[in-house]
Design a protein around this motif. Structure first.
Motif, PDB file in Angstrom:
ATOM      1  N   GLU A 188     -19.795  -6.547  -7.141  1.00 20.59           N
ATOM      2  CA  GLU A 188     -20.764  -5.677  -6.472  1.00 20.59           C
ATOM      3  C   GLU A 188     -21.996  -5.415  -7.340  1.00 20.59           C
ATOM      4  N   THR A 227     -24.485   1.480  -6.387  1.00 23.61           N
ATOM      5  CA  THR A 227     -24.879   0.965  -5.071  1.00 23.61           C
ATOM      6  C   THR A 227     -24.374   1.907  -3.997  1.00 23.61           C
ATOM      7  N   GLU A 228     -25.058   1.877  -2.868  1.00 23.57           N
ATOM      8  CA  GLU A 228     -24.694   2.777  -1.772  1.00 23.57           C
ATOM      9  C   GLU A 228     -24.077   1.991  -0.628  1.00 23.57           C
ATOM     10  N   THR A 229     -23.148   2.622   0.071  1.00 18.71           N
ATOM     11  CA  THR A 229     -22.681   2.072   1.344  1.00 18.71           C
ATOM     12  C   THR A 229     -22.862   3.147   2.408  1.00 18.71           C
ATOM     13  N   ASP A 240     -21.714   4.125   6.518  1.00 21.77           N
ATOM     14  CA  ASP A 240     -20.916   3.797   7.711  1.00 21.77           C
ATOM     15  C   ASP A 240     -21.616   4.367   8.934  1.00 21.77           C
ATOM     16  N   SER A 243     -22.000  -0.632   7.812  1.00 16.25           N
ATOM     17  CA  SER A 243     -20.915  -0.734   6.827  1.00 16.25           C
ATOM     18  C   SER A 243     -20.838  -2.143   6.233  1.00 16.25           C
ATOM     19  N   THR A 244     -20.724  -3.169   7.082  1.00 20.04           N
ATOM     20  CA  THR A 244     -20.593  -4.528   6.544  1.00 20.04           C
ATOM     21  C   THR A 244     -21.871  -4.956   5.834  1.00 20.04           C
ATOM     22  N   THR A 265     -24.062  -3.023   4.244  1.00 23.31           N
ATOM     23  CA  THR A 265     -24.249  -2.377   2.936  1.00 23.31           C
ATOM     24  C   THR A 265     -23.174  -2.808   1.935  1.00 23.31           C
ATOM     25  N   GLU A 266     -22.066  -3.374   2.433  1.00 28.24           N
ATOM     26  CA  GLU A 266     -21.096  -3.955   1.496  1.00 28.24           C
ATOM     27  C   GLU A 266     -21.725  -5.141   0.770  1.00 28.24           C
TER      28      GLU A 266
END
Lengths: 136, 249
Positions: B136, B144-146, B148, B167-168, B170-171
């Motif tokens: 990551e 890093t930010e995620t 949802d 979500s996906t 920002t992953e």
């Protein structure tokens, strides 16, 4: 007699059309002249002028190991190829590719040919899907 | 005359068929020659194995030279798949002195879950299933930010509604890759159509270039209108409850 002549012209036109159609279909059926793997990037802004092979960066190779954000957020690579203006001096100072390719995380910059592995004469760009209509 | 013409068109047909045939044969021959070496190697290895197994029960001893050879050169099963080989991809230079060190794309990719188009890989499924573990961050202190949050697009179109999952995205990506260059922060402020996407704007900056291409329509257009209405209602109720809680608390 005029009827026969008309027939002749029609038939010759038909044969011409068939020929044209076949020729066109023959050229369409030819494979794409450049086909690397999807999302391979060719970098040749400076390489060939300096007498080196163009750089080929393969997204698939790096994507297995790192997420997009490592390069495109942390290291500051722009999404568009042309907005990045990277030279070897940047890399030697530890920016962009040089952040990993330093003999610690990945192999160092003295292994020139591992990156500069493209064919001469290629222009900077990204390899896209050769058949956008469906899978290969 | 009519006969001659007919025969002419016949000749033209015949010649073009032969030309296309030749083209196909040449393409096939190139592929065959590439595979041939690997199969020959494999056959040689198999013969060695057979010889070893034949001699073993008779002598009652393991032939040590064979096993060390096998340990040093393990039999690598050749992969099969539609991925282009480096020697034929027309972008890699085979005259490169260290060409043999470069990895073939199909070698790791044939093990990953398949999808249509692009690399023919469902990268998100590969990540979720743990087949690949992409790092990551490079600097362990880098944060890093995620997020949802699902954003629904094209809610009035004839196709199913587009569900954009933050979500996906920002992953894989950071926020600054999309905001604010490609998309404004406020939903609905950036207006775009499929034509924009085809012209490499909006989603098309990645989808069709690196991420899965846009011929995979229903991977984005995946929410039916009925389901969309339900989801919106559920979200509204959630919001109401949260507001009530905050008011009470």
């Amino acid at each position: 007699m005029p009827d026969k002549n008309n027939n002749l012209i029609l038939k010759s036109l038909k044969s011409l059309l068939v020929l044209m159609f076949l020729l066109v279909s023959f050229f369409i059926a030819m494979p794409n002249p450049t086909h690397g793997e999807y999302a391979d990037i060719i970098l040749n802004e400076r390489s060939q002028k300096a007498g080196m092979r163009p750089v080929i960066f393969s997204h698939w190779f790096h994507r297995i190991r790192y997420r997009c954000k490592v390069c495109h957020t942390e290291l500051g690579f722009k999404i568009k190829i042309t907005e990045n203006n990277i030279s070897m001096s940047d890399l030697f100072e530890g920016r962009f590719c040089g952040a990993c390719h330093n003999n610690e995380t990945a192999w160092g910059l003295e292994n020139c040919m591992l990156c500069h592995s493209g064919r001469m004469g290629l222009s900077t760009g990204i390899i896209q899907d050769p058949e956008p209509g469906g899978p290969r | 005359m009519s006969k001659l013409l007919r025969s002419n068109s016949f000749i033209i047909l015949f010649v073009t068929f032969i030309l296309t045939g030749c083209d196909l044969v040449i393409m096939a021959a190139v592929e065959v020659t590439d595979y041939y070496e690997e199969f020959e190697k494999n056959a040689a290895n198999e013969n060695q194995d057979l010889n070893a197994s034949n001699t073993d029960p008779n002598s009652g001893e393991v032939n040590s030279s064979n096993t060390t050879e096998q340990l040093l050169n393990p039999v690598v099963k050749p992969w099969e798949g539609p991925w282009v080989r480096l020697r034929q991809d027309l972008i890699h230079d085979p005259d490169n002195p260290i060409f043999e060190l470069l990895q073939e794309p199909g070698e790791p990719l044939h093990k990953l879950p398949g999808a249509e188009g692009g690399n023919l890989i469902d990268w998100e499924l590969a990540r979720l299933s743990g087949m690949i573990e992409p790092r990551e961050t490079l600097d362990p202190d880098y944060q890093t930010e995620t997020l949802d949050l699902d954003v629904f697009l094209d809610t009035n179109g004839s196709l199913p509604v587009v569900r954009f999952p933050h979500s996906t995205h920002t992953e894989w990506l950071g926020c600054n890759s999309c905001h604010d260059e490609l998309f404004a922060m406020k939903t609905g402020e950036t207006k775009f159509t499929m034509v924009d996407i085809l012209n490499e704007r909006a989603c098309g900056a990645c989808h069709g270039k690196v991420a899965f291409p846009i011929n995979d329509c229903f991977r984005c257009h995946d929410t039916s209108h009925a389901r969309y209405k339900k989801l919106i209602q559920i979200n509204k109720e959630k919001l109401r409850r949260e507001i009530e809680r905050s008011n009470a608390g």
